[in-house]
Scaffold this motif. Structure first.
Motif, short mmCIF file in Angstrom:
data_model
loop_
_atom_site.label_atom_id
_atom_site.label_comp_id
_atom_site.label_asym_id
_atom_site.label_seq_id
_atom_site.Cartn_x
_atom_site.Cartn_y
_atom_site.Cartn_z
N LEU A 55 0.86 -1.18 0.00
CA LEU A 55 0.00 0.00 0.00
C LEU A 55 0.90 1.22 0.00
O LEU A 55 1.80 1.34 0.83
CB LEU A 55 -0.91 0.01 1.23
CG LEU A 55 -1.81 -1.23 1.40
CD1 LEU A 55 -2.62 -1.12 2.68
CD2 LEU A 55 -2.72 -1.43 0.20
N ALA A 68 2.53 0.58 3.96
CA ALA A 68 2.25 -0.69 4.62
C ALA A 68 2.40 -1.84 3.63
O ALA A 68 2.28 -1.66 2.42
CB ALA A 68 0.84 -0.70 5.21
N VAL A 70 0.82 -5.89 3.21
CA VAL A 70 -0.22 -6.79 3.69
C VAL A 70 0.11 -8.19 3.19
O VAL A 70 0.30 -8.39 1.98
CB VAL A 70 -1.61 -6.36 3.19
CG1 VAL A 70 -2.70 -7.20 3.85
CG2 VAL A 70 -1.85 -4.88 3.45
N ASP A 74 -4.06 -11.81 6.11
CA ASP A 74 -4.43 -10.44 6.49
C ASP A 74 -5.44 -9.91 5.48
O ASP A 74 -5.75 -10.58 4.47
CB ASP A 74 -3.19 -9.56 6.54
CG ASP A 74 -3.30 -8.47 7.60
OD1 ASP A 74 -4.44 -8.16 8.02
OD2 ASP A 74 -2.26 -7.92 8.00
N PHE A 76 -7.25 -6.00 3.66
CA PHE A 76 -7.11 -4.56 3.48
C PHE A 76 -8.30 -4.02 2.70
O PHE A 76 -9.04 -4.77 2.06
CB PHE A 76 -5.79 -4.22 2.78
CG PHE A 76 -5.67 -4.78 1.38
CD1 PHE A 76 -5.97 -3.99 0.27
CD2 PHE A 76 -5.26 -6.08 1.17
CE1 PHE A 76 -5.86 -4.52 -1.01
CE2 PHE A 76 -5.13 -6.61 -0.10
CZ PHE A 76 -5.44 -5.82 -1.20
N GLU A 78 -10.64 -2.22 4.28
CA GLU A 78 -11.82 -2.19 5.17
C GLU A 78 -12.26 -0.78 5.52
O GLU A 78 -13.44 -0.54 5.78
CB GLU A 78 -11.55 -3.01 6.45
CG GLU A 78 -10.57 -2.40 7.45
CD GLU A 78 -9.12 -2.70 7.15
OE1 GLU A 78 -8.29 -2.51 8.05
OE2 GLU A 78 -8.82 -3.11 6.01
N ARG A 87 -10.66 5.31 -1.96
CA ARG A 87 -9.40 4.68 -1.56
C ARG A 87 -8.38 5.75 -1.18
O ARG A 87 -8.23 6.75 -1.88
CB ARG A 87 -8.83 3.84 -2.71
CG ARG A 87 -9.74 2.71 -3.19
CD ARG A 87 -9.89 1.63 -2.16
NE ARG A 87 -10.61 0.47 -2.69
CZ ARG A 87 -11.07 -0.53 -1.96
NH1 ARG A 87 -10.91 -0.52 -0.66
NH2 ARG A 87 -11.69 -1.54 -2.51
N ALA A 91 -2.80 0.20 -4.18
CA ALA A 91 -2.48 -1.17 -3.78
C ALA A 91 -1.86 -1.90 -4.97
O ALA A 91 -2.43 -1.94 -6.06
CB ALA A 91 -3.74 -1.90 -3.32
N THR A 126 -9.29 -2.47 12.58
CA THR A 126 -9.12 -1.31 11.70
C THR A 126 -8.29 -0.22 12.38
O THR A 126 -7.38 0.36 11.77
CB THR A 126 -10.50 -0.73 11.30
OG1 THR A 126 -11.26 -1.76 10.66
CG2 THR A 126 -10.36 0.44 10.36
N ASN A 129 -4.67 -1.21 12.52
CA ASN A 129 -4.04 -1.01 11.21
C ASN A 129 -3.72 0.46 10.97
O ASN A 129 -2.66 0.81 10.44
CB ASN A 129 -4.97 -1.50 10.10
CG ASN A 129 -4.50 -2.82 9.54
OD1 ASN A 129 -3.62 -3.46 10.11
ND2 ASN A 129 -5.07 -3.25 8.43
N THR A 133 -0.06 2.01 10.26
CA THR A 133 0.13 2.75 9.01
C THR A 133 0.60 4.17 9.28
O THR A 133 1.48 4.71 8.58
CB THR A 133 -1.18 2.78 8.19
OG1 THR A 133 -1.56 1.44 7.90
CG2 THR A 133 -1.01 3.54 6.89
#
Length: 362
Positions: A55, A68, A70, A74, A76, A78, A87, A91, A126, A129, A133
């Motif tokens: 990310l 980050a 992932v 895991d 992502f 969310e 967004r 990604a 969340t 995370n 991040t």
């Protein structure tokens, strides 16, 4: 891993989890595929079944700041699914990655009709995370400030180096005229090429700090490039008790030879530092793949420390090296990527490390 065993479903009651599994679409995507861009509509959550996703956020022209990674088991995406926002990052699949995609609507429907504990568990994940991040993003901003300082320092060094280096080259030319025996000519050639290398190394640090490279591409014999590298470095490695072995391939590549030599230097000297205090062996091999040419630098050292394995190619990451700056592998990666290639590392503790440089054919 199997979709049924992914930990995301552990937040929900069995019947609800089964319904979400039925709604999931599983797909394997190739390395470097873009899953979504910053600003796009948040229409789904992604579960990672294998592989790894990066990310990142834009950081200047054509550059991205990693915030980050992932990995397997895991998930992502969310945050946008929960609040309906667009967004907030890009990604990208770092390697071939298998993902399960669950659309936003069934997830929201489940959360609206499930127990408070489930909602709290999802929100806790969340928030956790977001905290990680945020720490990563702050660290990247600090790193960018460091790179600015490195660039300013490199600019000053280049200016100060040119005059003494010019003096060394003039003295070398005079020595060449006065003594024409083979040994002197060989030594003069090494001095000239190493002086040129000093200047180019500092210039590459400056280019790296700016995030751009000027490539002077030419079609080169990879075998000849490897032999020249060995000619300039073998003696130094032998004095350190390290054997350098070449396994060249008879292929031609369209590259900036000086910068590719710098990649080899950084990889080989990284291995040499890992082999410090023991008799070691470094093998540089090459082979032609279907659409790529691979150069591999392999050593029989202790391997990459676990604590830096995931951040190995990031600037200022180093472990256990006396006086290490943590820039060598980061510069190597940026040069390889400027050529449109990629660099990978495989390592096992006490079984050495192998760095694979893959460059596109042509």
């Amino acid at each position: 891993m199997e979709l049924s065993s992914h930990r995301f479903f552990s937040f929900f009651d069995p019947d609800v989890a089964d319904e979400l599994r039925r709604r999931a679409t599983v797909k394997t995507i190739p390395a470097q595929s873009i899953l979504f861009e910053e600003g796009e509509k948040s229409d789904a959550l992604f579960l990672v079944l294998s592989g790894r996703v990066e990310l990142c956020k834009p950081a200047g022209r054509r550059n991205y700041l990693t915030i980050a990674f992932v990995g397997e088991d895991d998930f992502f995406g969310e945050l946008g699914v929960l609040d309906g926002s667009v967004r907030c990052a890009r990604a990208v699949a770092v390697e071939a990655t298998t993902l399960a995609r669950i659309d936003r609507k069934p997830i929201l429907s489940v959360l609206r009709n499930t127990s408070g504990k489930t909602v709290i568990d999802v929100l806790n994940r969340t928030i956790q995370n977001l905290r990680v991040t945020d720490e990563r993003y702050v660290a990247e901003v600090v790193r960018k400030e460091k790179m600015t300082l490195v660039g300013e320092m490199a600019n000053t060094i280049i200016h100060d180096l040119r005059n003494p280096c010019h003096g060394v080259l003039v003295a070398c030319a005079v020595l060449h005229k006065l003594h024409s025996d083979e040994k002197t000519l060989r030594c003069c050639k090494i001095v000239r090429e190493q002086v040129d290398r000093i200047i180019s190394m500092v210039e590459e640090i400056l280019e790296f700090s700016r995030g751009t490279y000027q490539l002077n591409r030419q079609t080169e014999s990879l075998a000849a490039l490897m032999e020249k590298f060995a000619f300039l470095n073998q003696e130094h490695l032998q004095r350190s008790g390290i054997e350098l072995e070449l396994r060249p391939a008879n292929v031609w590549i369209h590259v900036d030879a000086g910068k590719l030599s710098r990649v080899l230097q950084n990889l080989v000297y990284n291995s040499a530092e890992a082999l410090a205090g023991r008799r070691g062996r470094i093998i540089i091999s090459a082979r032609s793949l279907e659409s790529e040419i691979e150069i591999c630098v392999r050593d029989n050292g202790p391997g990459v420390p676990d604590e830096i394995r995931d951040r190995l190619f990031e600037p200022f990451v180093t472990c256990g090296k006396k006086g290490g700056t943590g820039l060598g592998l980061a510069i190597a990666k940026s040069i390889v990527e400027a050529h449109g290639g990629r660099i990978l590392c495989e390592s096992k503790r006490e079984n050495g490390a192998a760095f694979h440089v893959r460059l596109p054919v042509g």
